[in-house]
Design a protein around this motif. Structure first.
Motif, short mmCIF file in Angstrom:
data_model
loop_
_atom_site.label_atom_id
_atom_site.label_comp_id
_atom_site.label_asym_id
_atom_site.label_seq_id
_atom_site.Cartn_x
_atom_site.Cartn_y
_atom_site.Cartn_z
N ALA A 156 -29.98 15.96 6.83
CA ALA A 156 -31.35 15.57 7.15
C ALA A 156 -31.36 14.86 8.50
CB ALA A 156 -31.88 14.64 6.07
N PRO A 157 -32.39 15.12 9.35
CA PRO A 157 -32.51 14.39 10.61
C PRO A 157 -32.64 12.89 10.30
CG PRO A 157 -34.11 16.18 10.46
CD PRO A 157 -33.47 16.06 9.12
N ALA A 158 -31.85 12.05 11.00
CA ALA A 158 -31.65 10.65 10.61
C ALA A 158 -32.93 9.82 10.52
CB ALA A 158 -30.66 9.99 11.56
N ASP A 159 -33.70 9.72 11.59
CA ASP A 159 -34.79 8.74 11.60
C ASP A 159 -36.15 9.36 11.36
OD1 ASP A 159 -33.17 6.55 12.06
OD2 ASP A 159 -33.03 7.05 14.20
N GLU A 160 -36.18 10.61 10.92
CA GLU A 160 -37.49 11.27 10.78
C GLU A 160 -38.09 11.05 9.40
OE1 GLU A 160 -38.38 15.46 11.83
OE2 GLU A 160 -36.75 15.19 13.27
N ASP A 161 -39.42 10.92 9.36
CA ASP A 161 -40.13 10.84 8.09
C ASP A 161 -40.65 12.22 7.70
OD1 ASP A 161 -39.75 8.13 8.12
OD2 ASP A 161 -41.77 7.67 8.88
N CYS A 162 -40.83 12.40 6.41
CA CYS A 162 -41.51 13.61 5.91
C CYS A 162 -43.01 13.36 5.98
CB CYS A 162 -41.08 13.89 4.47
SG CYS A 162 -42.02 15.20 3.66
#
Ligand code: NAD
Ligand code: ZN
Ligand code: ZN
Length: 236
Positions: free
Chosen positions: A21-27
């Motif tokens: 999963a991309p580290a600092d991204e929110d869904c």
């Protein structure tokens, strides 16, 4: 008629599962971090999509929990298409919930204000009241159909004829009307225009939905495109 497709396979068709999963991204759907499980883990369960699974949409590259996308899809009319919640890119063929009816087309020589060099195309939409289906806000309840037949006008020039062809596609895909609450009358459970504007007055403009309007054809082309109806759909 097409065989219904499993919601899971629609999600997997358009999202490519990511290894990490991309580290600092929110869904954007559940607002949780993509590195933590889907916020829909409790309300939406799947035997083939894990709560931790993150996928990226193939064309626009936006990423979401795959389970969140499954929940979003299952909450809609399940027509086999997906729309990116971030950038609105449409995957597959978006259809709407327009009730059954008839679209009639004719032409006549009188011109519209602002289009003096050509005649006019008239579209007549016929829809009658009926009972809401599972795709509507209140399945089993009646819906009303006010002000039908509704008459609409386009200039009979090249651009107007192109808009007409795209409106025919939108009609077949059930995108022109929907069942909901009318902004004008406040009535609920009634047939209302969807997001594609029509000109319902030809030689007056009392409602603001008349001619002249030099931007109308470009505006309606943009509204059609936002529903996934573009020139690419013609000839299908
Ligand atoms: P609505 O009021 O919920 O509006 C939905 C969209 O349609 C909006 O984008 C709005 O800008 C557009 N719109 C509103 N009035 C329009 C008009 N006259 N022509 C073209 N577009 C219009 O949608 P609705 O309830 O489906 O539409 C309202 C219009 O439908 C009324 O203004 C009226 O012309 C007609 N209507 C007539 C009767 C009747 O008994 N004769 C009843 C209801 C609605
Ligand atoms: Zn999510
Ligand atoms: Zn996107």
């Amino acid at each position: 008629t097409a065989t219904p497709t499993e919601p899971e396979s629609v999600v997997k068709k358009y999202l490519e599962e990511l290894k990490g999963a991309p580290a600092d991204e929110d869904c954007m759907i559940c607002m949780e971090k993509l590195s933590s499980p889907s916020g829909y883990s409790d309300s939406c369960q799947s035997s083939t999509i894990r709560p931790e699974a993150v996928g990226r949409l193939r064309n626009c590259q936006h990423s979401f929990h795959m389970l969140c996308m499954l929940a979003m899809y299952s909450n809609g009319n399940k027509d086999g298409s997906l729309q990116c919640p971030s950038c609105k890119t449409i995957y597959g063929e978006k259809t709407g919930t327009q009730p059954k009816g008839k679209m009639e087309i004719s032409t006549f020589p009188q011109s519209l204000p602002g289009h003096k060099d050509c005649g006019t195309i008239r579209i007549v939409y016929h829809i009658s009241r009926g009972i809401q289906g599972p795709e509507h806000p209140n399945p089993g309840m009646p819906y009303t159909a006010r002000g039908f037949p509704r008459y609409c006008y386009l200039p009979d020039n090249e651009k107007g004829r192109k808009v007409l062809e795209l409106l025919k596609v939108a009609w077949r895909r059930r995108l022109i009307f929907t069942v909901g609450t009318s902004n004008t009358t406040g009535e609920s459970n009634t047939v209302v225009w969807n997001e594609i504007h029509h000109k319902t007055e030809m030689d007056s403009n009392l409602s603001g939905h008349g001619y002249p309007d030099p931007n109308y054809l470009d505006n309606v082309l943009a509204e059609l495109a936002a529903q996934g109806v573009t020139e690419d759909c013609l000839g299908q």
